[in-house]
Design a protein around this motif. Structure first.
Motif, PDB file in Angstrom:
ATOM      1  N   SER A 284     -43.132 119.134  86.716  1.00  0.00           N
ATOM      2  CA  SER A 284     -43.085 120.255  87.870  1.00  0.00           C
ATOM      3  C   SER A 284     -42.480 121.474  87.039  1.00  0.00           C
ATOM      4  CB  SER A 284     -42.656 119.900  89.151  1.00  0.00           C
ATOM      5  OG  SER A 284     -41.308 119.326  88.925  1.00  0.00           O
ATOM      6  N   LYS A 285     -41.400 121.139  86.042  1.00  0.00           N
ATOM      7  CA  LYS A 285     -40.662 122.204  85.328  1.00  0.00           C
ATOM      8  C   LYS A 285     -41.235 123.172  84.627  1.00  0.00           C
ATOM      9  CE  LYS A 285     -37.700 119.191  83.579  1.00  0.00           C
ATOM     10  NZ  LYS A 285     -38.019 118.019  84.296  1.00  0.00           N
ATOM     11  N   VAL A 286     -42.613 123.074  84.458  1.00  0.00           N
ATOM     12  CA  VAL A 286     -43.533 123.547  83.398  1.00  0.00           C
ATOM     13  C   VAL A 286     -45.023 123.808  83.941  1.00  0.00           C
ATOM     14  CG1 VAL A 286     -41.931 123.314  81.333  1.00  0.00           C
ATOM     15  CG2 VAL A 286     -44.219 121.614  81.897  1.00  0.00           C
ATOM     16  N   SER A 287     -45.242 122.967  84.871  1.00  0.00           N
ATOM     17  CA  SER A 287     -46.615 122.913  85.203  1.00  0.00           C
ATOM     18  C   SER A 287     -47.504 124.096  85.595  1.00  0.00           C
ATOM     19  CB  SER A 287     -46.788 121.753  86.342  1.00  0.00           C
ATOM     20  OG  SER A 287     -46.252 122.450  87.538  1.00  0.00           O
ATOM     21  N   GLU A 288     -46.839 125.106  86.435  1.00  0.00           N
ATOM     22  CA  GLU A 288     -47.644 126.194  86.306  1.00  0.00           C
ATOM     23  C   GLU A 288     -48.222 126.974  85.131  1.00  0.00           C
ATOM     24  OE1 GLU A 288     -45.881 129.689  88.320  1.00  0.00           O
ATOM     25  OE2 GLU A 288     -43.715 129.160  87.537  1.00  0.00           O
ATOM     26  N   HIS A 289     -47.238 126.994  84.120  1.00  0.00           N
ATOM     27  CA  HIS A 289     -47.693 127.602  83.009  1.00  0.00           C
ATOM     28  C   HIS A 289     -49.057 127.035  82.146  1.00  0.00           C
ATOM     29  CE1 HIS A 289     -44.320 130.183  83.677  1.00  0.00           C
ATOM     30  NE2 HIS A 289     -43.422 129.193  83.336  1.00  0.00           N
ATOM     31  N   PHE A 290     -49.373 125.866  82.640  1.00  0.00           N
ATOM     32  CA  PHE A 290     -50.521 125.326  82.161  1.00  0.00           C
ATOM     33  C   PHE A 290     -51.510 125.294  82.832  1.00  0.00           C
ATOM     34  CE2 PHE A 290     -47.179 123.556  79.898  1.00  0.00           C
ATOM     35  CZ  PHE A 290     -47.711 123.152  78.484  1.00  0.00           C
ATOM     36  N   ASN A 291     -51.497 126.227  84.319  1.00  0.00           N
ATOM     37  CA  ASN A 291     -52.793 126.435  85.147  1.00  0.00           C
ATOM     38  C   ASN A 291     -54.117 126.848  84.057  1.00  0.00           C
ATOM     39  OD1 ASN A 291     -52.325 126.043  87.944  1.00  0.00           O
ATOM     40  ND2 ASN A 291     -50.512 127.248  87.503  1.00  0.00           N
ATOM     41  N   HIS A 292     -53.674 127.987  83.483  1.00  0.00           N
ATOM     42  CA  HIS A 292     -55.037 128.629  82.794  1.00  0.00           C
ATOM     43  C   HIS A 292     -55.502 127.664  81.865  1.00  0.00           C
ATOM     44  CE1 HIS A 292     -56.542 132.538  80.963  1.00  0.00           C
ATOM     45  NE2 HIS A 292     -56.821 131.701  79.994  1.00  0.00           N
ATOM     46  N   LEU A 293     -54.862 127.040  81.154  1.00  0.00           N
ATOM     47  CA  LEU A 293     -55.275 125.956  80.003  1.00  0.00           C
ATOM     48  C   LEU A 293     -56.288 124.987  80.660  1.00  0.00           C
ATOM     49  CD1 LEU A 293     -53.018 127.591  78.337  1.00  0.00           C
ATOM     50  CD2 LEU A 293     -52.482 125.212  77.372  1.00  0.00           C
ATOM     51  N   ILE A 294     -56.210 124.765  81.782  1.00  0.00           N
ATOM     52  CA  ILE A 294     -57.369 123.894  82.610  1.00  0.00           C
ATOM     53  C   ILE A 294     -58.338 124.525  83.313  1.00  0.00           C
ATOM     54  CG2 ILE A 294     -57.738 121.866  83.982  1.00  0.00           C
ATOM     55  CD1 ILE A 294     -56.000 121.258  81.507  1.00  0.00           C
ATOM     56  N   PHE A 295     -57.807 125.588  84.137  1.00  0.00           N
ATOM     57  CA  PHE A 295     -58.859 126.304  84.998  1.00  0.00           C
ATOM     58  C   PHE A 295     -59.682 127.059  84.129  1.00  0.00           C
ATOM     59  CE2 PHE A 295     -55.962 126.159  88.429  1.00  0.00           C
ATOM     60  CZ  PHE A 295     -56.829 126.233  89.571  1.00  0.00           C
ATOM     61  N   SER A 296     -59.427 127.734  83.032  1.00  0.00           N
ATOM     62  CA  SER A 296     -60.374 128.738  82.319  1.00  0.00           C
ATOM     63  C   SER A 296     -61.397 127.940  81.502  1.00  0.00           C
ATOM     64  CB  SER A 296     -59.542 129.781  81.300  1.00  0.00           C
ATOM     65  OG  SER A 296     -60.205 130.714  81.030  1.00  0.00           O
ATOM     66  N   PRO A 297     -61.332 127.079  80.923  1.00  0.00           N
ATOM     67  CA  PRO A 297     -62.441 126.199  80.311  1.00  0.00           C
ATOM     68  C   PRO A 297     -63.302 125.629  81.457  1.00  0.00           C
ATOM     69  CG  PRO A 297     -60.442 124.925  79.784  1.00  0.00           C
ATOM     70  CD  PRO A 297     -59.997 126.464  80.366  1.00  0.00           C
ATOM     71  N   ILE A 298     -62.814 125.014  82.353  1.00  0.00           N
ATOM     72  CA  ILE A 298     -63.495 124.434  83.470  1.00  0.00           C
ATOM     73  C   ILE A 298     -64.502 125.510  84.030  1.00  0.00           C
ATOM     74  CG2 ILE A 298     -63.522 123.623  85.724  1.00  0.00           C
ATOM     75  CD1 ILE A 298     -62.934 121.334  83.905  1.00  0.00           C
ATOM     76  N   LEU A 299     -63.848 126.671  84.344  1.00  0.00           N
ATOM     77  CA  LEU A 299     -64.747 127.940  84.982  1.00  0.00           C
ATOM     78  C   LEU A 299     -65.706 128.155  83.820  1.00  0.00           C
ATOM     79  CD1 LEU A 299     -61.800 129.973  86.319  1.00  0.00           C
ATOM     80  CD2 LEU A 299     -63.522 128.718  87.759  1.00  0.00           C
ATOM     81  N   ASN A 300     -65.619 128.336  82.721  1.00  0.00           N
ATOM     82  CA  ASN A 300     -66.581 128.560  81.744  1.00  0.00           C
ATOM     83  C   ASN A 300     -67.670 127.531  81.242  1.00  0.00           C
ATOM     84  OD1 ASN A 300     -67.111 130.735  79.251  1.00  0.00           O
ATOM     85  ND2 ASN A 300     -67.465 128.477  78.515  1.00  0.00           N
ATOM     86  N   ASN A 301     -66.982 126.312  81.303  1.00  0.00           N
ATOM     87  CA  ASN A 301     -68.003 125.159  80.610  1.00  0.00           C
ATOM     88  C   ASN A 301     -68.721 124.418  81.826  1.00  0.00           C
ATOM     89  OD1 ASN A 301     -67.261 126.147  78.329  1.00  0.00           O
ATOM     90  ND2 ASN A 301     -65.505 124.563  77.812  1.00  0.00           N
ATOM     91  N   VAL A 302     -68.227 124.569  82.711  1.00  0.00           N
ATOM     92  CA  VAL A 302     -68.847 123.721  84.146  1.00  0.00           C
ATOM     93  C   VAL A 302     -69.279 124.729  85.198  1.00  0.00           C
ATOM     94  CG1 VAL A 302     -68.446 121.794  86.027  1.00  0.00           C
ATOM     95  CG2 VAL A 302     -66.913 121.861  83.784  1.00  0.00           C
ATOM     96  N   PHE A 303     -68.612 125.476  85.628  1.00  0.00           N
ATOM     97  CA  PHE A 303     -68.996 126.219  86.799  1.00  0.00           C
ATOM     98  C   PHE A 303     -70.072 127.442  86.452  1.00  0.00           C
ATOM     99  CE2 PHE A 303     -65.595 124.410  89.001  1.00  0.00           C
ATOM    100  CZ  PHE A 303     -65.928 124.164  90.169  1.00  0.00           C
ATOM    101  N   MET A 304     -69.418 127.957  85.365  1.00  0.00           N
ATOM    102  CA  MET A 304     -70.652 129.173  84.772  1.00  0.00           C
ATOM    103  C   MET A 304     -71.838 128.419  84.551  1.00  0.00           C
ATOM    104  SD  MET A 304     -72.125 130.650  82.132  1.00  0.00           S
ATOM    105  CE  MET A 304     -71.294 130.048  80.551  1.00  0.00           C
ATOM    106  N   ARG A 305     -71.841 127.512  83.506  1.00  0.00           N
ATOM    107  CA  ARG A 305     -72.936 126.771  83.209  1.00  0.00           C
ATOM    108  C   ARG A 305     -74.078 126.380  84.284  1.00  0.00           C
ATOM    109  NH1 ARG A 305     -70.983 123.342  77.918  1.00  0.00           N
ATOM    110  NH2 ARG A 305     -69.984 125.002  76.776  1.00  0.00           N
ATOM    111  N   GLU A 306     -73.268 125.512  85.254  1.00  0.00           N
ATOM    112  CA  GLU A 306     -73.951 125.164  86.489  1.00  0.00           C
ATOM    113  C   GLU A 306     -74.692 126.317  87.266  1.00  0.00           C
ATOM    114  OE1 GLU A 306     -74.836 122.303  87.057  1.00  0.00           O
ATOM    115  OE2 GLU A 306     -73.268 121.089  85.922  1.00  0.00           O
TER     116      GLU A 306
END
Length: 327
Positions: A284-306
């Motif tokens: 929790s001390k650093v988790s917010e800074h890793f949001n983008h690193l999971i969100f962005s590829p999921i949006l590109n490689n799963v949601f956009m492709r679907e």
């Protein structure tokens, strides 16, 4: 050289002119959005270092007055975008130390003082702890630690080791929801994307690169806080909205937007929660800074492709890019 060695070498050299005072992030399009987590991290965590994320051609035409010998410039282009190369030349003439992030060698890697190759976010075999956004964030963390000291640096750097596995688990966990979202939105003429805080860069990339560039569907990007200062007036039961609910300090803003959309929106409202992507498993001390690193590829490689599959769209085709002259 490793990233820490590069940062330490630059810091030592800059002591001759008073040390590192500023960081500028220079790129265009998705690469510009990919620098958001690094910039956001420094904006939130640094007490003295100044950070500015600026698109390449805007920098070329109007470089900020503070940029000079006390500046580190991190410049990203996958294959050597001309305006990004020009931005690197301008910032170097102003006296900044330059670090290039790239996939293919180009004039950019010739211009910059240091270079570091990254893995493309759009390639399934990539290591997602080694994308341009990941390296940008790591550079920001190392800069803060070297220049000012960062008390959470050890847990932050260790957290990168969990990024790739977290992404791959999220792909499995979220695919059914992505298919349902694509089915519900295959007739949508406009898709509003909302995010705030550390997720806003991922929201921006999803809008401009994935939905508008790749699928040629209109897609405004709105900060969840500013949603209530105008944009919510377009919401009705038919409006298509994709809301990112992130981990971190701005989560309550995302949840406020979610409550409004659940009351006044319709079947085309979709919430993608960081906790569904495993981000709550990061410290929790650093988790917010890793949001983008999971969100962005999921949006590109799963949601956009679907969605591309549902609308029968080849997402590699373009109307103007690589065709029309705009320089």
């Amino acid at each position: 050289m490793e990233l820490r060695e590069i940062i330490e070498a630059i810091n030592e050299e800059k002591q001759k002119v008073g040390g590192i005072e500023n960081v500028v992030w220079l790129a265009a399009g998705g690469s510009y959005g990919g620098f958001y987590p690094g910039h956001y991290f420094l904006d939130q965590e640094a007490k003295k270092l100044r950070s500015k994320n600026i698109t390449s051609n805007e920098f070329v035409q109007a470089p900020p007055a503070f940029v000079g010998e006390n500046t580190v410039a991190v410049v990203c282009s996958m294959r050597g975008t001309p305006e990004t190369i020009e931005a690197a030349k301008v910032v170097k003439k102003l006296g900044a130390a330059t670090i290039a992030l790239y996939v293919d060698e180009s004039e950019l890697t010739e211009v910059c003082d240091f270079k570091f190759v990254y893995d493309s976010v759009a390639v399934d075999s990539s290591d997602f702890s080694k994308t341009n956004a990941a390296y940008g964030l790591k550079i920001a963390m190392l800069l803060l630690d070297v220049v000012e000291g960062y008390e959470h640096v050890s847990v932050a750097l260790q957290s990168f080791e969990g990024v790739d596995s977290a992404y791959r688990q999220a792909v499995t966990d979220i695919r059914t929801k992505a298919i349902k979202w694509a089915l519900q939105n295959r007739e949508s003429k406009s898709i509003h994307v909302l995010g705030s805080g550390a997720t806003f860069g991922a929201a921006y990339i999803f809008s401009i690169c994935n939905i508008m560039e790749m699928l040629q569907i209109d897609s405004p990007t709105v900060n969840c806080c500013d949603f209530f200062h105008g944009p919510f007036e377009v919401i009705n039961e038919e409006t298509s909205v994709f809301l990112l609910v992130g981990e971190g300090g701005s989560r309550s803003n995302d949840e406020r937007a979610a409550r409004f959309l659940q009351e006044f929106g319709g079947k085309n409202v979709f919430l993608l929660d960081a906790q569904d992507l495993g981000l709550n498993k990061f410290d929790s001390k650093v988790s917010e800074h890793f949001n983008h690193l999971i969100f962005s590829p999921i949006l590109n490689n799963v949601f956009m492709r679907e969605l591309a599959y549902q609308i029968k769209k080849d997402y590699m085709t373009r109307t103007y890019m690589w065709k029309a002259q705009y320089n």
